[in-house]
Scaffold this motif. Sequence first.
Motif: not given
Length: 788
Positions: A147-157, A311-318, A320-329
Motif C-alpha cells: 500500500a505504501k509503494i502504491c502511494r509512492l507510485a502515485i506521487h511519482s507519476r 520487510v519491503t525493499l524498494y529503490k527510489h531517489d527522492d 521527500a516522496l518516500t517521506l510523503v508516502a510513509g515509507l520513511t519516518s
Amino acid sequence: MDASLEKIADPMLAEMGKNLKEAMKMLEDSQRRTEEENGKKLVSGDIPGPLQGSGQDMVSILQLVQNLMHGDEDEEPQSPRIQNIGEQGHMALLGHSLGAYISTLDKEKLRKLTTRILSDTTLWLCRIFRYENGCAYFHEEEREGLAKICRLAIHSRYEDFVVDGFNVLYNKKPVIYLSAAARPGLGQYLCNQLGLPFPCLCRVPCNTMFGSQHQMDVAFLEKLIKDDVERGRLPLLLVANAGTAAVGHTDKIGRLKELCEQYGIWLHVEGVNLATLALGYVSSSVLAATKCDSMTMTPGPWLGLPAVPAVTLYKHDDPALTLVAGLTSNKPADKLRALPLWLSLQYLGLDGIVERIKHACQLSQRLQESLKKVNYIKILVEDELSSPVVVFRFFQELPGSDPVFKAVPAPNMTPSAVGRERHSCDALNRWLGEQLKQLVPASGLTVMDLEADGTCVRFSPLMTAAVLGTRGEDVDQLVACIQSKLPVLSCTLQLREEFKQEVEGTAGLLYVDDPNWPGIGVVRYEHANDDKSTLKSDPEGEKIHAGLVKKLNELESDLTFKIGPEYKSMKSCLYVGMASDDIDVAELVETIAATAREIEENSRLLENMTEVVRKGIQEAQVELQKANEERLLEEGVLRQIPVVGSVLNWFSPVQALQKGRTFNLTAGCLESTEPIYVYKAQGAGVTPPPTPSGTRTKQRLPGQKPFKRSLRGSDALSETSSVSHIEDLEKVEHLSGGPEQMTLEASSTEGHPGAPSPRHADQTEALKKGALRPEVDHPQVEGLESLR
C-alpha cells in the motif's frame, strides 16, 4: 449556642436544648459517613476487579497470562501447532523488550542508535537477498508495504497530486494490475487503503493454452495495457508473484520487467520463492526479481523468528516522496521496528540463514521425489523444480469410465455429473488432508481449494519448517501415511457407484447426493408417514435413523455409521463411512433396509400399545363385572347377607372357580386365567412374528466381519477346505431351519454300534433345554418331553 443556653433561666429547657444539639450532631455525622461510603462504593463499582485496591504482584499477573494462553484446566486440551522457539526466537522476543528500554534514552542517543539499527538491517537484507542499493520499510501487516509503494507510485507519476489531490486521479484514472493467482483480498485492501474505486483494479488472467495455469498471461497483459492507454488511463503498478500464494508458481518476471519499462509501470514482486535469493543457486525466473522496483519479504516464517516484521525493499531517489508516502519516518519508534530482526540476523549469521532456507527447499524436494513413486497421487508443480512448495491430490481413474478427477470433463458428461464427481473428489482429498494433518502435525500441511483443480493439499516448508521444526523423518512419515490411506480412498471410490445403484433399486431407501461426505454414500429411509414434499425436520424419521445407527454400529463391522441432516434439507440421513476393504454392498444395503423396517414396525407397536392396553383394560373390567354378576346369581341372595351368609357358607361351602383375565401383548387380546390356576403354569400364547431380515442374509465364516465378501482373492480358503466347510454350514443351517422342519437322525459312532453320535448328543441336549421340537415319534424324544 452554648452562651444562649446559659442565659435561659429554666434549667429544664437548657437541658433539653443541649440534648437536641447532641442528637442533631450525631445525625449529621451519620449522614455524612453514609454519603462518603456510598461515594466510595459508586467509584469502586465502576472500576474492574483486577484494578481495584493497591494492585497485584508479578506472580499473579503472570499466572493470569498463563491461564489465558493455555486455557482453564476444565477445558478440553487442544493440540494446535506449537511454535518451536529456539534461541534465535528468544533474540527476537528480546528485541521487543529492549526496544521499550531504548525508547527511554535521551533524544540524541536515541536518534543515533535507531539510525544505526535501521541502516544496518537494511544493508544486511539487501546484501543477503541480492537487492543492491535498496531501501527498507518494516511493517507489521504484510500488505501494508505494498500500500505504501502504491502511494509512492502515485506521487511519482502524478506531480500535482499533493496540490490538486484526487482531481488529478479523476482526470486520468490509475490502473493497478493484479494476477488472477494473487492472494485473495489483496485488491480490495489496496483500494480501501488508497481510497480508489474498484474499477482501478485490473485482474490479469493466467495462462490457458501454454505454460503453467498459475502464471500470469504476459500477452494478455500487454493487450490490457494497450487498451487502458487508448482509453486515457494511466497504467500505474503491476504486482507479480515469485511463488503464488496457492501453489508457489513464479511469473515470468524478466518478461514482465521489460513490459513495465516500456510503459513506465512500477513492478512490485512478492512471494515465498524470494527466500531462495539467499542461496547459491537461484533459478533465472526468481533471480529476475532483483531488478524489480520493489519486493516484499517475510523473514519471520522463513527463519522461525516470532513477532518479526515484514520487510519491503524498494529503490527510489527522492527522499521527500518516500517521506510523503510513509515509507520513511523521523520517529524513533518507527525505526525501532527493525530491532528484533537486527538482533536475530546477527545471532544467526549468514550460514544460519542460508542453512534454514536450504533445509526447507530440501524438504520440499524430498517430498516431491517420494510422491512421484506413489500411485494415485498427482503433483501439480512438477514443472517447478525450483519451487519450495509441493501441492498434491489424490487421483484415480476408474476402469471403463472417464477419469473422475480430470479438471476438464469428457464431452459426453453432463454438467451435473461433472459437478457431482468434482465435489466427491474434493471431499476425498479434504478427508486425506485432515487425516495427514492429525497424523503428522510437524509437516504443517494446509488444505486449499483451487478453481481449476479442486481441493488439494499443500506442503510449504519455507513458511512452516523453521517454526514447527520439520525434519526429513517427518517427510518420510508423511509419505508412509499417504500410502496407508490410499487403499481406503481407492476402495471407497470404487464402491460409491455400486452403493448408489443398490440404494436406488431398494424399496424404502432414498439415495442422497451429498458432495461434502467422503464416505461410501448417504441414504435416507422413507417411512410410511414421510412427507416428501417438505424439507423440514421429521421427528419420526430422526428416531428411526437414530435407532438404525445404533444397531448398525453394534454389528462391529469395519464401516462407521453416523446420523445427520440432509445436505439440502433438515431431514435425518444415514451417513456410511469409508471402506478399507472389499465390501458386499448388496448385503449392506439390504441390512440397512431390513433394520430400518424392523425399527419402524417396533416403533408402531409401541405407539399402538397404549391404545391397545387401554381397550384391553376396559374389556377386562366389563367381563369381570359380568363374572361377578354370574357369581351372585349362582350363590344366591342369602349368601350376600353378612351374618346369614357366613353361617350358610360354614354349613355348605361354595366351590367357586377363580376367574380372571390376562392380556397377551403379542396377540393384543384378552385371555382367561383359568389355565393358569388349573395347570399352575402360564401358556406360551401366540408365537411372535419373526424379525425382518434381508433376503441375502448369509452364513459367515469364522472370524468374518459383517458386510465382507467371502472367498475372494488371497483371503479365501483352499478349495478343499472351503467346500468341506460350506457343506458343514449347510448342514447346520438345515438343522436350525425351524421347529416344523426339525428331524432326528439315528446314527452310531465307529466301533460302538448303537451309541449316539456327538451331533446326536448335542441335539438331545438341545431338546432338554426346549430349543428343538421333534416332528416324529421316538422313544428318547418321549422321555425328553416328559422332562420338559
